[in-house]
Design an enzyme around this catalytic site. Sequence first.
Site: not given
Length: 336
Positions: A13, A87, A90, A102, A132, A134, A158, A193
């Site tokens: 990633g 790291l 999904q 998932y 994160s 988030e 997420y 990215r």
Amino acid sequence: MKKKKAFITGITGQDGSWLADFLLEKGYEVHGMVRRSSSFNTQRIDHIYQDSHVHGVRMFLHFGDLSDSSGLFKLLHQIKPDEIYNLGAQSHVRVSFDQPEYTGEVTGIGTLKLLEAMRSACPKAKFYQASSSELYGGLDCPKKGYNEKSPFYPRSPYGVAKLYSFWAAKNYREAYGLHISNGILFNHESERRGETFVTRKITRALGRIKLGLQKELYLGNLDAQRDWGDAKEFVRGMWLMLQQKKADDYVIATGETYSVKDFLKVAFDCAKLDWKKYVKFDARYLRPTEVDYLKGDSTKARRVLGWRNETSFEQLVHRMVAHDMEMAVKEKKRDA
Ligand code: NAP
Ligand code: F7E
């Protein structure tokens, strides 16, 4: 001195590839876990093999998956790393609404599986968990930005999965005395990215529009605001956390916030184009619950770790645009 060994999940990633570059430069032996795919998925780390005649081969790739605990156990028992960077995930917020289960399995329970494997195979290792911004949800951002003490309020499957991982990491640190740190990283971008995240989607499209390979760009909510930093600088923060005597949790962020519209303006200005003529709305890119505003307060990381960011928002956008202009030129030549 014995070379340090690092184990990275998600090495293919964006962050995994920058971290592999960084650790190899520091003299580490790097072991990366790669998902088996029917097509190539190692483009971001292929340059490391191409450079191996200079540095020698110090990166080793292993097939594995965060959903496969027996594989994780085997890998950690075999490699016995000094440092583990989790790291793998999904990592797409919009996709997590389509694949909540998932996402929970990989981004949430996957962390637990890796922590259990570490506890059994290499309890003395140091563990980095990719937490994160988030987690915060963006509903009630303090003026100075979110810090390590701010309450969490995730707004997507997420975010919920990352919340599970955050607490699993913290619990394993406290329950078993393991060296496990959470890096609460705000959005970070680069020319590596993924192409479906908004920044790269914009710079890729811009290059193609400029060269006549694409006419329009379809986006969702342009008013969302993010604290966008440079991924290359953020991976240094991960490493610094694992060099501390005591494990802890740290926010890594720039402390500056811009909207998707701001990003569009700076990017399209580079190509002397007016973004409003090319950007169209598509409701498919909206999220059932949106994170409207994120700003991070990384005072603790700056004080304790000595971490700094140097790349400005404009420099980051310009670098991504320049890279994707070159990609579009190559694409045009290939198609000619
Ligand atoms: P990314 O580019 O989407 O990379 C995710 C990596 O996870 C890829 O290598 C992917 O493999 C791997 N992966 C996906 N599913 C997996 C599975 N089932 N088992 C093992 N590996 C799997 O994400 P990133 O931007 O580098 O972010 C790295 C980590 O930081 C992620 O955990 C992300 O959630 C978190 N994070 C990112 C940001 C950000 O702004 N970038 C901010 C905060 C936290 P493939 O290449 O095969 O798909
Ligand atoms: O969206 C808006 C979208 O997908 C940013 C991940 O790395 O950072 C990332 O999550 C904003 C959102 O990133 C489109 O609604 C508008 O408000 O680039 P993004 P993200 O959701 O912030 C965090 C910190 C992570 O941890 C995640 O792993 O842009 N937006 N139009 C759009 N977003 C996308 N993807 N596509 C659009 O067309």
